[in-house]
Scaffold this motif. Structure first.
Motif, PDB file in Angstrom:
ATOM      1  N   ASN A 162       0.855  -1.262   0.040  1.00 24.84           N
ATOM      2  CA  ASN A 162      -0.033  -0.032  -0.007  1.00 24.84           C
ATOM      3  C   ASN A 162       0.655   1.289   0.133  1.00 24.84           C
ATOM      4  O   ASN A 162       0.481   2.195   0.656  1.00 24.84           O
ATOM      5  N   VAL A 163       2.009   1.174  -0.742  1.00 26.10           N
ATOM      6  CA  VAL A 163       2.862   2.619  -0.685  1.00 26.10           C
ATOM      7  C   VAL A 163       2.252   3.622  -1.665  1.00 26.10           C
ATOM      8  O   VAL A 163       2.752   4.907  -1.291  1.00 26.10           O
ATOM      9  N   SER A 164       1.213   3.458  -2.269  1.00 27.27           N
ATOM     10  CA  SER A 164       0.532   4.424  -3.134  1.00 27.27           C
ATOM     11  C   SER A 164      -1.044   4.592  -2.447  1.00 27.27           C
ATOM     12  O   SER A 164      -1.885   5.346  -3.006  1.00 27.27           O
ATOM     13  N   ALA A 165      -0.969   4.417  -1.094  1.00 28.44           N
ATOM     14  CA  ALA A 165      -2.223   4.645  -0.316  1.00 28.44           C
ATOM     15  C   ALA A 165      -2.559   6.222  -0.291  1.00 28.44           C
ATOM     16  O   ALA A 165      -3.943   6.583  -0.415  1.00 28.44           O
ATOM     17  N   GLY A 166      -1.399   6.879  -0.263  1.00 26.09           N
ATOM     18  CA  GLY A 166      -1.847   8.574  -0.149  1.00 26.09           C
ATOM     19  C   GLY A 166      -2.254   8.999  -1.382  1.00 26.09           C
ATOM     20  O   GLY A 166      -3.218   9.887  -1.445  1.00 26.09           O
ATOM     21  N   LEU A 167      -1.798   8.390  -2.597  1.00 29.18           N
ATOM     22  CA  LEU A 167      -2.198   8.875  -3.839  1.00 29.18           C
ATOM     23  C   LEU A 167      -3.774   8.545  -4.045  1.00 29.18           C
ATOM     24  O   LEU A 167      -4.404   9.132  -4.808  1.00 29.18           O
ATOM     25  N   TRP A 168      -4.217   7.463  -3.620  1.00 31.68           N
ATOM     26  CA  TRP A 168      -5.757   7.246  -3.642  1.00 31.68           C
ATOM     27  C   TRP A 168      -6.676   8.344  -3.262  1.00 31.68           C
ATOM     28  O   TRP A 168      -7.472   8.781  -3.726  1.00 31.68           O
ATOM     29  N   PHE A 169      -6.392   8.748  -1.850  1.00 31.37           N
ATOM     30  CA  PHE A 169      -7.261  10.062  -1.382  1.00 31.37           C
ATOM     31  C   PHE A 169      -6.931  11.201  -2.133  1.00 31.37           C
ATOM     32  O   PHE A 169      -7.800  12.002  -2.290  1.00 31.37           O
ATOM     33  N   SER A 170      -5.670  11.506  -2.426  1.00 30.08           N
ATOM     34  CA  SER A 170      -5.285  12.677  -3.226  1.00 30.08           C
ATOM     35  C   SER A 170      -5.967  12.768  -4.487  1.00 30.08           C
ATOM     36  O   SER A 170      -6.502  13.732  -5.100  1.00 30.08           O
ATOM     37  N   LEU A 171      -5.950  11.705  -5.277  1.00 29.37           N
ATOM     38  CA  LEU A 171      -6.406  11.827  -6.583  1.00 29.37           C
ATOM     39  C   LEU A 171      -8.078  11.693  -6.321  1.00 29.37           C
ATOM     40  O   LEU A 171      -8.681  12.195  -7.348  1.00 29.37           O
ATOM     41  N   TYR A 172      -8.605  11.041  -5.535  1.00 25.35           N
ATOM     42  CA  TYR A 172     -10.044  11.184  -5.406  1.00 25.35           C
ATOM     43  C   TYR A 172     -10.337  12.656  -5.013  1.00 25.35           C
ATOM     44  O   TYR A 172     -11.463  13.110  -5.605  1.00 25.35           O
ATOM     45  N   ALA A 173      -9.470  13.417  -4.172  1.00 21.36           N
ATOM     46  CA  ALA A 173     -10.052  14.826  -3.925  1.00 21.36           C
ATOM     47  C   ALA A 173     -10.069  15.810  -5.270  1.00 21.36           C
ATOM     48  O   ALA A 173     -10.853  16.497  -5.507  1.00 21.36           O
ATOM     49  N   VAL A 174      -8.865  15.298  -5.916  1.00 20.92           N
ATOM     50  CA  VAL A 174      -8.919  16.075  -7.318  1.00 20.92           C
ATOM     51  C   VAL A 174      -9.861  15.790  -8.346  1.00 20.92           C
ATOM     52  O   VAL A 174     -10.526  16.806  -8.719  1.00 20.92           O
ATOM     53  N   ALA A 175     -10.307  14.547  -8.309  1.00 22.63           N
ATOM     54  CA  ALA A 175     -11.447  14.014  -9.294  1.00 22.63           C
ATOM     55  C   ALA A 175     -12.871  14.877  -8.788  1.00 22.63           C
ATOM     56  O   ALA A 175     -13.700  15.185  -9.695  1.00 22.63           O
TER      57      ALA A 175
END
Length: 459
Positions: free
Chosen positions: A109-122
């Motif tokens: 889960n090294v990209s877990a932070g990107l999940w939340f960040s990309l969701y917020a951008v979208a």
């Protein structure tokens, strides 16, 4: 006496729920709480992120790789600002997780932070912008895994065992890259879906607001039409009755007393009608103090005609065919059309010797005709017409609201109204209504054909 508020136009009661209330009920208690407290949601997101990356951070600490744990922990406070600065947060988190992947490529889960960040951008940006952010943050990770697998960085991947298949590092690197890319795509897709749903809700809310505004305008127009019918008719009849009483009071006191009694009855009727119209505007209207359904006409039409006879109109009334339908709103429409037509005759007719009112019912078709043989207030070419018209002569003309009101009422029953001259002398109002319930709400264009004549339109 007839209530001036048709049941068809009754406004919504206070029990009707707004669109915002319905949406809030559908969301549930937990979602409503989180929407009302966004900071709580931000904290939950950070906690969820920490839970996902804790195994990787713990493993790195055990092996003495402290920078990995520090980078993972640094992303947590950054995520608190994802709502206010989604693009900046996505850039910072993307850089931190790229460094974490370089230092510890096999962490979970090294990209877990990107999940939340990309969701917020979208959620807050357009679809094109969200997809661009997805590509810019995911491409470096894919390139890094490719270099770790087959490029100059392949030594950073651990040697699993002697018996591992050939190209194992390449295959696992590709699988890890695809997994990260798919997880980022899913997070972005969820954000785009949420944005589309919110836009749809906003569109529905805007439509509901426009519909409510249109309903308010329609209600105001209806009340204005009803007030016009009540006030114009009553004042016209009362003025005629008072003028007649002043003429005969000395010669025939008994007859003058009858005229004054009719004057009083007309005024009381108008007052009661206005109270009913204005009563629905009060808060207690919904509790039953102000009836919203029209009272059944019954003998009201006969009383109306008798009042005009008392006011001096040589009135003759005929009814052909079955009686009018029991629909109180339909009877009110017939009543108002006859009332407006006779009011215009009383206001503008001169040298009247006969006024005929006829109502004919043939199946579902009801025909109303009001015909007089008088002269209008202003004749063509007479003083007060054309460019040299005097102000007082022009003031004698109506505003046309009466004909417009008849048109609107007839339209409800798929009907038409004609108002114009009847030969060399006189004025004719001809209305046709359809009392068939299936066609009662049809709306057809050109419902009124108003022709130029010597008599003003009234109103």
């Amino acid at each position: 006496m007839i209530d001036a508020v048709p049941v068809r136009d009754a406004p919504a009661g206070p029990a009707d729920a707004s669109l915002a209330e319905l949406t809030a009920r559908r969301r549930g208690r937990l979602r409503r709480y989180l929407l009302a407290n966004p900071r709580v949601m931000d904290v939950l997101v950070v906690l969820c992120y920490l839970v996902l990356v804790t195994p990787t951070a713990a493993e790195s600490v055990i092996h003495g790789d402290w920078p990995v744990a520090v980078l993972l922990a640094a992303a947590a406070p950054v995520l608190l600002f994802r709502r206010a600065y989604p693009v900046r947060v996505a850039a910072v988190v993307g850089a931190l997780e790229l460094a974490v992947t370089f230092l510890h490529p096999w962490g979970s889960n090294v990209s877990a932070g990107l999940w939340f960040s990309l969701y917020a951008v979208a959620v807050v940006r357009t679809r094109r912008f969200a997809l661009a952010a997805l590509a810019l943050t995911t491409a470096p990770l894919l390139l890094l895994y490719f270099l770790l697998a087959v490029g100059p960085l392949d030594g950073r991947l651990p040697d699993m065992a002697v018996r591992t298949p050939e190209n194992f590092q390449l295959l696992t690197g590709i699988a890890a890259g695809i997994g990260i890319a798919l997880s980022n795509v899913i997070a972005t897709g969820i954000g785009i879906s949420v944005r589309q749903r919110r836009e749809h809700e906003h569109e529905i809310a805007a439509w509901a607001a426009r519909a409510q505004q249109l309903g308010s305008v329609t209600e105001r127009n209806r009340i204005a039409r009803e007030m016009h019918d009540v006030v114009a008719h009553s004042l016209t009849v009362m003025i005629s009755l008072s003028d007649g009483a002043a003429v005969v009071v000395k010669k025939d006191p008994e007859r003058a007393a009858g005229v004054l009694a009719e004057l009083s009855r007309t005024g009381r009727t108008a007052l009661a009608d206005m109270r009913r119209v204005l009563g629905v505007l009060r808060e207690d209207a919904a509790t039953g103090h102000a009836p919203r359904e029209p009272l059944v006409a019954g003998g009201s039409l006969a009383k109306l005609l008798e009042g005009f006879r008392t006011a001096g109109l040589p009135l003759h009334y005929t009814h052909t065919g079955p009686s009018l339908p029991d629909d109180a709103a339909f009877q009110l429409t017939v009543y108002r059309i006859v009332q407006e037509s006779l009011t215009n005759v009383l206001r503008y007719g001169r040298a009247l010797s006969r006024v005929e009112v006829s109502i004919v019912r043939n199946g579902s078709r009801v025909t109303i005709e009001v015909l007089d043989d008088g002269r209008g207030t202003v004749d063509p070419g007479a003083p007060g017409t054309g460019a040299q018209a005097k102000p007082d002569a022009l003031d004698s003309f109506g505003t046309g609201h009466g004909i417009a009101g008849m048109r609107e009422r007839a339209r409800i029953y798929a009907g038409t109204v004609y108002a114009g001259r009847a030969g060399d002398r006189g004025w004719r109002v001809h209305a046709e209504l359809n009392c068939n319930g299936e066609n009662a709400t049809e709306s057809r264009g050109n419902n009124v054909r108003q022709h130029a004549g010597t008599r003003p339109a009234g109103g």
